[in-house]
Design a protein around this motif. Sequence first.
Motif, PDB file in Angstrom:
ATOM      1  N   ARG A 121      11.435 -41.307 -39.651  1.00 56.77           N
ATOM      2  CA  ARG A 121      10.604 -40.564 -38.704  1.00 56.77           C
ATOM      3  C   ARG A 121      10.978 -40.888 -37.259  1.00 56.77           C
ATOM      4  N   GLU A 170       6.241 -41.187 -33.980  1.00 53.19           N
ATOM      5  CA  GLU A 170       5.407 -41.105 -35.181  1.00 53.19           C
ATOM      6  C   GLU A 170       5.078 -42.501 -35.700  1.00 53.19           C
ATOM      7  N   GLU A 213       1.374 -43.923 -36.066  1.00 52.90           N
ATOM      8  CA  GLU A 213       0.797 -43.968 -37.405  1.00 52.90           C
ATOM      9  C   GLU A 213       1.087 -45.240 -38.187  1.00 52.90           C
ATOM     10  N   GLY A 233       7.488 -37.960 -42.709  1.00 55.54           N
ATOM     11  CA  GLY A 233       6.064 -37.682 -42.681  1.00 55.54           C
ATOM     12  C   GLY A 233       5.556 -36.987 -43.934  1.00 55.54           C
ATOM     13  N   SER A 234       6.260 -35.955 -44.384  1.00 59.57           N
ATOM     14  CA  SER A 234       5.776 -35.158 -45.511  1.00 59.57           C
ATOM     15  C   SER A 234       6.756 -35.059 -46.679  1.00 59.57           C
ATOM     16  N   SER A 262       2.615 -39.518 -45.155  1.00 63.17           N
ATOM     17  CA  SER A 262       1.256 -38.980 -45.194  1.00 63.17           C
ATOM     18  C   SER A 262       0.618 -39.209 -46.553  1.00 63.17           C
ATOM     19  N   LYS A 317      -0.176 -42.971 -47.084  1.00 65.30           N
ATOM     20  CA  LYS A 317      -1.429 -43.379 -46.440  1.00 65.30           C
ATOM     21  C   LYS A 317      -2.641 -42.863 -47.205  1.00 65.30           C
ATOM     22  N   ARG A 318      -2.605 -41.601 -47.608  1.00 68.44           N
ATOM     23  CA  ARG A 318      -3.738 -41.015 -48.353  1.00 68.44           C
ATOM     24  C   ARG A 318      -3.996 -41.757 -49.658  1.00 68.44           C
TER      25      ARG A 318
END
Length: 138
Positions: free
Chosen positions: A48, A52, A56, A96-97, A124, A127-128
């Motif tokens: 990243r 970012e 994050e 990120g994704s 992402s 983290k979730r």
Amino acid sequence: MTQREPGTPLAKNSAVLVAEANAVIDSISQAEASALLDNPRILLVDIRDPREIEREGMIPHAFRAPRGMLEFWVDPESPYFKPALDDGRRLVLYCGSGWRSALAAKSLKEMGRTDVAHLEGGFSAWKRAGHPVIEHSA
């Protein structure tokens, strides 16, 4: 050759490029990656943008390699070569994704690296899922 009109569809859009990459690369699930976190034969590589990461955080022990430099950093013939990216460990790229890491993994595979995978869902999803995250320190 005629110039493409602004706003008209591209011959291949980004979603197609990512789908093509995912069809030919190895992917690591979130659960698999979590289990590999302390494996000395694996190097998680955060591709990243530095902003970012500052905003994050990142996965513990990950190596930072900005997407724009990755191919140069893994190439032993490049003046930008980083030995940490070619020390025998399997590289697991994440972004990120999961889109940039899929494209990057495909690029490294095309360069001849057979020891590369990418993290499905990226940071992402990491983290979730409640996996560990460290704050970036300058």
